[in-house]
Write a protein that holds these residues in place. Structure first.
Motif, mmCIF file in Angstrom:
data_model
loop_
_atom_site.group_PDB
_atom_site.id
_atom_site.type_symbol
_atom_site.label_atom_id
_atom_site.label_comp_id
_atom_site.label_asym_id
_atom_site.label_seq_id
_atom_site.Cartn_x
_atom_site.Cartn_y
_atom_site.Cartn_z
ATOM 1 N N ALA A 1 -36.893 8.019 -70.114
ATOM 2 C CA ALA A 1 -36.876 8.331 -68.685
ATOM 3 C C ALA A 1 -38.222 7.989 -68.052
ATOM 4 O O ALA A 1 -38.280 7.431 -66.955
ATOM 5 C CB ALA A 1 -36.545 9.802 -68.481
ATOM 6 N N THR A 2 -39.323 8.319 -68.738
ATOM 7 C CA THR A 2 -40.662 8.017 -68.232
ATOM 8 C C THR A 2 -40.877 6.510 -68.123
ATOM 9 O O THR A 2 -41.430 6.021 -67.132
ATOM 10 C CB THR A 2 -41.728 8.640 -69.144
ATOM 11 N N PRO B 1 -27.078 11.318 -72.489
ATOM 12 C CA PRO B 1 -28.412 11.909 -72.391
ATOM 13 C C PRO B 1 -29.495 10.860 -72.658
ATOM 14 O O PRO B 1 -29.293 9.917 -73.415
ATOM 15 C CB PRO B 1 -28.419 12.995 -73.458
ATOM 16 N N GLN B 2 -30.626 11.064 -72.013
ATOM 17 C CA GLN B 2 -31.732 10.112 -72.127
ATOM 18 C C GLN B 2 -32.967 10.873 -72.591
ATOM 19 O O GLN B 2 -33.268 11.961 -72.096
ATOM 20 C CB GLN B 2 -31.971 9.474 -70.761
#
Length: 73
Positions: free
Chosen positions: A14-15, A8-9
């Motif tokens: 992610a942005t 998971p990130q």
């Protein structure tokens, strides 16, 4: 056979990943759009007087050298 593991990130990571991926492309397009707008608006007196005359190398090209006696207004 290789095993894939889901990692998971966080939304911030992610942005940042998306921003890094698109920054160069958006920068190039922005410079191109700014140059095109400046080229198209270079005939207007306001852009000539306020911006183009103040550019160090090519500023003298855009200076108005018409004598005041030859201007209609």
């Amino acid at each position: 056979m290789a095993r894939l593991v889901y990692q998971p990130q966080s939304p911030l990571n992610a942005t940042l990943a998306v921003s890094k991926r698109w920054a160069t492309s958006l920068g190039i397009w922005g410079v191109g759009a700014g140059t095109a707008a400046l080229f198209l608006l270079s005939v207007t007196p306001l852009v000539k007087r306020e911006f183009l005359v103040k550019v160090p190398v090519v500023g003298s090209y855009y200076e108005d050298k018409t004598p005041a006696s030859d201007k209609p207004f």
